[in-house]
Write a protein that holds these residues in place. Structure first.
Motif, PDB file in Angstrom:
ATOM      1  N   UNK A  18       0.854  -1.189   0.000  1.00  0.00           N
ATOM      2  CA  UNK A  18       0.000   0.000   0.000  1.00  0.00           C
ATOM      3  C   UNK A  18       0.890   1.238   0.000  1.00  0.00           C
ATOM      4  N   UNK A  19       0.536   2.215  -0.808  1.00  0.00           N
ATOM      5  CA  UNK A  19       1.348   3.440  -0.887  1.00  0.00           C
ATOM      6  C   UNK A  19       1.072   4.353   0.298  1.00  0.00           C
ATOM      7  N   UNK A  20       2.142   4.942   0.836  1.00  0.00           N
ATOM      8  CA  UNK A  20       2.068   5.893   1.939  1.00  0.00           C
ATOM      9  C   UNK A  20       3.001   7.061   1.613  1.00  0.00           C
ATOM     10  N   UNK A  21       2.877   8.199   2.324  1.00  0.00           N
ATOM     11  CA  UNK A  21       3.791   9.312   2.073  1.00  0.00           C
ATOM     12  C   UNK A  21       5.242   8.936   2.374  1.00  0.00           C
ATOM     13  N   UNK A  22       6.172   9.543   1.639  1.00  0.00           N
ATOM     14  CA  UNK A  22       7.590   9.318   1.880  1.00  0.00           C
ATOM     15  C   UNK A  22       7.970   9.859   3.257  1.00  0.00           C
ATOM     16  N   UNK A  23       8.588   9.049   4.131  1.00  0.00           N
ATOM     17  CA  UNK A  23       9.003   9.559   5.445  1.00  0.00           C
ATOM     18  C   UNK A  23       9.972  10.735   5.317  1.00  0.00           C
ATOM     19  N   UNK A  24       9.804  11.715   6.180  1.00  0.00           N
ATOM     20  CA  UNK A  24      10.659  12.901   6.149  1.00  0.00           C
ATOM     21  C   UNK A  24      12.126  12.529   6.287  1.00  0.00           C
ATOM     22  N   UNK A  25      12.406  11.504   7.108  1.00  0.00           N
ATOM     23  CA  UNK A  25      13.779  11.153   7.452  1.00  0.00           C
ATOM     24  C   UNK A  25      14.463  10.264   6.430  1.00  0.00           C
ATOM     25  N   UNK A  26      13.821  10.012   5.295  1.00  0.00           N
ATOM     26  CA  UNK A  26      14.291   8.987   4.359  1.00  0.00           C
ATOM     27  C   UNK A  26      15.740   9.172   3.934  1.00  0.00           C
ATOM     28  N   UNK A  27      16.192  10.406   3.713  1.00  0.00           N
ATOM     29  CA  UNK A  27      17.525  10.631   3.159  1.00  0.00           C
ATOM     30  C   UNK A  27      18.521  11.188   4.184  1.00  0.00           C
ATOM     31  N   UNK A  28      18.180  11.119   5.462  1.00  0.00           N
ATOM     32  CA  UNK A  28      19.080  11.622   6.491  1.00  0.00           C
ATOM     33  C   UNK A  28      19.733  10.461   7.227  1.00  0.00           C
ATOM     34  N   UNK A  29      20.979  10.662   7.635  1.00  0.00           N
ATOM     35  CA  UNK A  29      21.702   9.636   8.383  1.00  0.00           C
ATOM     36  C   UNK A  29      21.848  10.078   9.831  1.00  0.00           C
ATOM     37  N   UNK A  30      21.994   9.087  10.726  1.00  0.00           N
ATOM     38  CA  UNK A  30      22.031   9.376  12.158  1.00  0.00           C
ATOM     39  C   UNK A  30      23.051   8.480  12.843  1.00  0.00           C
ATOM     40  N   UNK A  34      23.561   0.709  13.974  1.00  0.00           N
ATOM     41  CA  UNK A  34      22.611   0.066  13.067  1.00  0.00           C
ATOM     42  C   UNK A  34      21.247   0.716  13.248  1.00  0.00           C
ATOM     43  N   UNK A  35      20.619   1.098  12.136  1.00  0.00           N
ATOM     44  CA  UNK A  35      19.331   1.772  12.176  1.00  0.00           C
ATOM     45  C   UNK A  35      18.194   0.781  11.926  1.00  0.00           C
ATOM     46  N   UNK A  36      16.990   1.106  12.351  1.00  0.00           N
ATOM     47  CA  UNK A  36      15.825   0.259  12.018  1.00  0.00           C
ATOM     48  C   UNK A  36      15.417   0.465  10.571  1.00  0.00           C
ATOM     49  N   UNK A  37      14.414  -0.305  10.129  1.00  0.00           N
ATOM     50  CA  UNK A  37      13.957  -0.141   8.757  1.00  0.00           C
ATOM     51  C   UNK A  37      13.134   1.133   8.624  1.00  0.00           C
ATOM     52  N   UNK A  38      13.207   1.721   7.432  1.00  0.00           N
ATOM     53  CA  UNK A  38      12.528   2.990   7.168  1.00  0.00           C
ATOM     54  C   UNK A  38      11.027   2.804   7.005  1.00  0.00           C
ATOM     55  N   UNK A  39      10.630   1.800   6.236  1.00  0.00           N
ATOM     56  CA  UNK A  39       9.226   1.609   5.881  1.00  0.00           C
ATOM     57  C   UNK A  39       8.580   0.514   6.725  1.00  0.00           C
ATOM     58  N   UNK A  40       7.320   0.717   7.069  1.00  0.00           N
ATOM     59  CA  UNK A  40       6.563  -0.332   7.746  1.00  0.00           C
ATOM     60  C   UNK A  40       6.305  -1.472   6.764  1.00  0.00           C
TER      61      UNK A  40
END
Length: 335
Positions: A18-30, A34-40
């Motif tokens: 299902x399509x959802x809005x692109x998360x704001x944080x998609x292109x930022x690194x922190x 190890x980071x969690x997954x971006x998309x549900x």
């Protein structure tokens, strides 16, 4: 619901999504962990802007070319990669094989390189890139020209508003919250038109109060800021923080002419939906003189919350109003 199939042979490469809005944080690194997954799971988003290599310095881009791309202030680095890349959770991909040597300049994992790092098993076409390097959200970025979107006819499952806590599992402020509020801070400035803003007491003030005090001049009469959305009409507000519409993906339209400033669903829900705040039994009351010692205090990191300045600048650079001298000065100065 949609599936993505290989443009070369038609093999299915994802589960129904299902399509959802692109998360704001998609292109930022922190950080460096190890980071969690971006998309549900079960969702996908499309990035309408170019992303990935090649990159060009801002100084090589004229104002007219930048404005045609929706950029009105300097952005570094400026991507000239493919627009409309599709991002999905790694576990939702099917029928691909990994090509580790195609990873970019990674540290402890993989990132987007010059060539996609995932190929269709059936025909060998390069279709996507796996990202799991330290500090980067785990995701698979699908090349738009390598796949076709096919509607399944399946209904999109009803999604409830699920609050996203502002505290991450390690006890720090959530990266997703910091990115979301950084973008919203830019939109609040645009909506303010330079006037001071009045925030309600509570978490909204803790999140936005200090940056707005630093960026906007004091003095009456302030514009009223609050929450609006499902169950909250936002009466009497000048600026309303709203969620995205669950069907269209557009910001919720508040009643009464308030200017909408969108927040991701989870952040908005945590701010708007009531939670347990009073340490009393489910029924009855405690006897006089009895104090509970088993009710935990709310989690709160040791450091002050700060909206993400990268998200702030990236959002403000894409608003035509940033060309106004007062906003451009704030863009250059930051907060």
């Amino acid at each position: 619901m949609d599936v993505f199939v290989c443009a070369g042979c038609g093999a299915e490469l994802t589960v129904p999504l299902a399509r959802v809005p692109l998360p704001v944080e998609a292109h930022f690194s922190y950080g460096h962990g190890v980071m969690p997954q971006l998309m549900a799971p079960g969702t996908y988003a499309v990035d309408p802007e170019p992303s990935g290599p090649p990159f060009r310095p801002w100084e090589e881009i004229g104002e007219a070319e930048a404005a045609a791309r929706g950029l009105f202030a300097p952005v570094y680095p400026l991507s000239f990669g493919a627009p409309d890349r599709i991002v999905v959770a790694p576990g939702d991909v099917r029928g691909t094989r990994l090509i580790p040597e195609h990873s970019g300049d990674a540290c402890l994992g993989m990132c987007v390189g010059e060539l996609p790092s995932m190929a269709c098993v059936a025909c060998g076409l390069l279709v996507a890139s796996r990202v799991d390097d330290c500090g980067l959200w785990q995701a698979v970025w699908i090349e738009p020209n390598a796949v076709r979107r096919v509607a399944t006819g399946l209904p999109v499952p009803a999604r409830e508003l699920e609050p996203l806590a502002p505290i991450d599992p390690l006890g720090g402020w959530s990266d997703a919250w910091q990115a979301a509020t950084g973008a919203a801070l830019a939109d609040l400035l645009v909506a303010s038109r330079g006037a001071p803003l009045a925030l309600p007491d509570g978490l909204l003030s803790e999140v936005f109060g200090a940056p707005l005090d630093a960026l906007l001049p004091p003095g009456p009469p302030p514009k009223r800021v609050g929450l609006a959305g499902p169950g909250l009409p936002g009466d009497g507000l000048d600026i309303a923080l709203v969620p995205y519409d669950r069907v269209t993906g557009e910001p919720w339209r508040p009643a009464g002419g308030a200017v909408p400033v969108p927040l991701p669903d989870g952040v908005w829900a945590y701010l708007a939906l009531p939670g347990e705040t009073w340490p009393l039994p489910a029924s009855g009351t405690l006897p006089d003189g009895v104090l509970r010692d088993d009710y935990p205090l709310p989690d709160h990191p040791w450091y002050v919350f700060r909206p993400d300045h990268h998200a702030f600048r990236a959002t403000l650079a894409r608003r035509p109003e940033v060309r106004e001298p007062w906003l451009r000065a704030l863009f250059d100065r930051g907060f």
